[in-house]
Design an enzyme around this catalytic site. Sequence first.
Site, PDB file in Angstrom:
ATOM      1  N   GLY B 164     -24.270   3.152  13.767  1.00  0.00           N
ATOM      2  CA  GLY B 164     -25.639   2.657  13.786  1.00  0.00           C
ATOM      3  C   GLY B 164     -25.739   1.261  14.355  1.00  0.00           C
ATOM      4  N   ALA B 192     -20.055   9.809  20.024  1.00  0.00           N
ATOM      5  CA  ALA B 192     -21.310   9.250  19.528  1.00  0.00           C
ATOM      6  C   ALA B 192     -22.238  10.332  18.991  1.00  0.00           C
ATOM      7  CB  ALA B 192     -22.014   8.504  20.652  1.00  0.00           C
ATOM      8  N   THR B 194     -25.655   9.187  17.331  1.00  0.00           N
ATOM      9  CA  THR B 194     -26.920   8.570  17.725  1.00  0.00           C
ATOM     10  C   THR B 194     -26.687   7.268  18.496  1.00  0.00           C
ATOM     11  OG1 THR B 194     -26.994   7.431  15.608  1.00  0.00           O
ATOM     12  CG2 THR B 194     -28.158   9.517  15.748  1.00  0.00           C
ATOM     13  N   SER B 195     -25.429   6.837  18.601  1.00  0.00           N
ATOM     14  CA  SER B 195     -25.163   5.556  19.267  1.00  0.00           C
ATOM     15  C   SER B 195     -24.886   5.770  20.753  1.00  0.00           C
ATOM     16  CB  SER B 195     -23.987   4.856  18.609  1.00  0.00           C
ATOM     17  OG  SER B 195     -22.784   5.454  19.024  1.00  0.00           O
ATOM     18  N   THR B 199     -16.029   5.789  19.325  1.00  0.00           N
ATOM     19  CA  THR B 199     -14.687   5.310  19.690  1.00  0.00           C
ATOM     20  C   THR B 199     -14.021   6.262  20.683  1.00  0.00           C
ATOM     21  OG1 THR B 199     -14.416   4.149  17.607  1.00  0.00           O
ATOM     22  CG2 THR B 199     -12.409   4.744  18.759  1.00  0.00           C
ATOM     23  N   ASP B 252     -28.885  12.374  11.026  1.00  0.00           N
ATOM     24  CA  ASP B 252     -27.562  12.090  10.474  1.00  0.00           C
ATOM     25  C   ASP B 252     -27.715  11.941   8.958  1.00  0.00           C
ATOM     26  OD1 ASP B 252     -24.898  11.656  10.545  1.00  0.00           O
ATOM     27  OD2 ASP B 252     -24.955   9.743  11.595  1.00  0.00           O
ATOM     28  N   LYS B 284     -28.235   1.886  10.325  1.00  0.00           N
ATOM     29  CA  LYS B 284     -28.493   3.182   9.693  1.00  0.00           C
ATOM     30  C   LYS B 284     -28.941   3.005   8.257  1.00  0.00           C
ATOM     31  CE  LYS B 284     -25.715   6.429  12.203  1.00  0.00           C
ATOM     32  NZ  LYS B 284     -24.535   7.279  12.215  1.00  0.00           N
TER      33      LYS B 284
END
Lengths: 492, 492
Positions: B164, B192, B194-195, B199, B252, B284
């Site tokens: 988030g 991802a 929602t971002s 990583t 989410d 978030k």
Amino acid sequence: MELVAESIDIGTRAPTVLLNEADAAELGVHALERIQLRRDGKTTIGIVELTDELIPEGTLGVTRRLGHIDGTVTVSVAPQPNSVYYIRKKLDDIELERRELECIVRDIYEERLADIELGAYVSAMYTNGLSMEETMHLTSCMANIGETISWDDEIIADKHSIGGVAGNRITPILVPIVAAAGVKIPKTSSRAVTSASGTADTMEVLCDVEFSIGEIREIVETTGGCLVWGGAVNLSPVDDQIIRAETPLSLDPVGQLIASVLSKKKSAGSTHIVIDIPYGEGAKVESLAEARELAEDFNRVSDHLEMTTECAITNGSAPVGTAIGPVFEAREVLATLDGDGPNDLRLKAIRLADLLFESVGVDADAEELLDSGAADATFREILAAQNGDPGVEIADLSPGRHTQPVHADRDGVVTHINNRLVNEVARRAGAPKDHGAGLKLHRGVGETTTTDELLATVHAESTDKLADAVALLERVEMIRVRHPDEALVERI
Amino acid sequence: MELVAESIDIGTRAPTVLLNEADAAELGVHALERIQLRRDGKTTIGIVELTDELIPEGTLGVTRRLGHIDGTVTVSVAPQPNSVYYIRKKLDDIELERRELECIVRDIYEERLADIELGAYVSAMYTNGLSMEETMHLTSCMANIGETISWDDEIIADKHSIGGVAGNRITPILVPIVAAAGVKIPKTSSRAVTSASGTADTMEVLCDVEFSIGEIREIVETTGGCLVWGGAVNLSPVDDQIIRAETPLSLDPVGQLIASVLSKKKSAGSTHIVIDIPYGEGAKVESLAEARELAEDFNRVSDHLEMTTECAITNGSAPVGTAIGPVFEAREVLATLDGDGPNDLRLKAIRLADLLFESVGVDADAEELLDSGAADATFREILAAQNGDPGVEIADLSPGRHTQPVHADRDGVVTHINNRLVNEVARRAGAPKDHGAGLKLHRGVGETTTTDELLATVHAESTDKLADAVALLERVEMIRVRHPDEALVERI
């Protein structure tokens, strides 16, 4: 990017386009993303699937769903539709404004939403409900999209049942009664949402149900009525998309239901409508209080749209008639019009027709129109006008040949027949898509039975689907038989 | 019915099979219905699409998604999965039992659910929430499906951020610090949800992220750690399906989040985990109270699964670092490991690594491991082990070439940078799928700026997606600049 469009013979549900992986990489899109196709100033949205070999680089495969597109098209990444934000807002249980509902309806109409998003829309509406304001807005947004029919007549009658009751095939009996009295009734029906058969599914056994607006007008001018599928004409076209999303989950939220019904009526040019609201154990509406509330909501929304609605609250705790599934119901309709159907079906059709006569202010007697054979004659005129066989007889219609008997497991009285389970058994058996699938009930509520006596017969067109229905029957009590001395429904 | 299966080169998302319309009619199935393919005692479920010409009668077209199936298969109608009833139950806001959640997880794993149903599942979980019981059951059901890794070591460290917060690329810095201290940390990450970048998306810029469990074990035995995509191995495979359904709607739900995180950790054999819970405006989790509650839930569920979890509640009201999007974040990770990154990113990685050292009881100093170059050396060993270039430099990584500057519209101080909007702008620009898409922030919260000064630059790989990002930027205030005298955030 410019690509050469080429038709590809695949019937998909979504507006799928096939891209070569190299072109997709260059465009920067991935499977399931949306692209815009522009050609001659017209923009179409396609959902991407990828291929290595089937479509060469520089070519775009257009599936049937998108219609005929060929030649050079300009392809670009389509933006995410705004309605996705509003669906999320509704999942957060925040009331939607008119313009937000309008945007959702527009995006559904233009098929901009993927199935995941459509699933979320019906879920949000179901679980968080619609306010009266939302229902009114949604109804008029849905009515405003697609085609409309206007009539020269001052009175256009219509009828609807909110469903949930198995059997209950009133419409094909009521429409010819009303038409026979000289009141125009251009009836468009849905296919089944959660039931075993909708009126359109049942009528399809007897005649065509898909007609253009011009054809519908002609049928109604000739016969006084019609019995067609609303989805085939572009009246409130969004409704059919929503129903498709509701079906697998058997969802049917109240506000959406009102919007579905009244937007179709408004687009069809109806002025006077009778709405059948069955209530009771196992029906869509369980209590009388709920039924009254729904009736008031229907009246309020239809006032807002300047239509006159009469709601009839009816007994929905058990099936009406004895036949469930398209072929079975078509047989029972023919029998009733011939003076020989089950009494509950006959009386309900008569009572609702009389309510409509009262509402429009016409002096006619439904029972007389039925018993004199006038309604039957009109029904067969409608069949002929809809490319069916006007001389059709019950014996011409064959139920599915794979059968499973349902026997009483004790001596006693039939105390309850569960509508939801009857519908579900029939659906598992293949109804409504397999016309011959369904159930015939041999005993009604209140009738006595003895151990091993035949209570019902399940019919299917395929052994797999029959097995699926039987698997459910073994787990549940579709027909409840109790010894007269047993006072309890169940002990917990 | 017996049909001859034949591979067809279409990459669909769903397990689609193509049937000739004549065969479909005989089988009694329609587009989008499910069929079972049986061959050598193995059953596979396929979703039907229809064709007239592409597939001749007697043949079944098997798309890539179903894997390699050829020869004669027995085809029959598949029953409706039971989990559909449980999804509806959850939409009715009734708590699900363990066996019901197990059934849903199993059906998702076996891809028995259509997209509409999957959309309803994530909507139901989001809008009605999960109880603690449900979360525990869901977590262990998800952990029990798919493969697991077991290690000889007593301590296996792990780390997770609930996300988030834009930027916040802690993991690729923390993992080599921990590994350099001799603590094994086999890190699997998501892409991802929602971002702008997960990583796994960021690491993919530098090396491969898809490895088998055997390969992961080898990488970790050699280097002490790994930075791989969890979806590529079969650890909690259901999670990736659920994330796919959550993504388009940016959903989410909390319980699902906990289940996602901890089921993966359990399957990966982790014993000690540090969880980063950023909170604040635009994160978030908005409030400290909420963050604490979530931390307690994480602790409770991980106790239930016999793992030790430390939750770190961090400041999540603004991006961490200055880089958003896969390429940008990879550049910043390299800079930080080289002693040259933004201070907030560096300090947060150090603090979380120290928390993990404390939890496992190892005497090590994260700052020293970073400043000595030990972490950088370990990171490059991991890159080499994951088929990346261990000598990679920042200059080797190019952001998207289409750019849009974001200027200050007044003199003042940057009072807020909205994480959600930063992520959304980057996503519209093409992140994370387009690696070079994203944002570079030139001013941080608390810094002064003057009219027309450059605050940020948006990068994209395609002009369409850039335009989509710009359209959003024009409607919203992503970076809030206020005159120091203005005391109000906004006036309503």
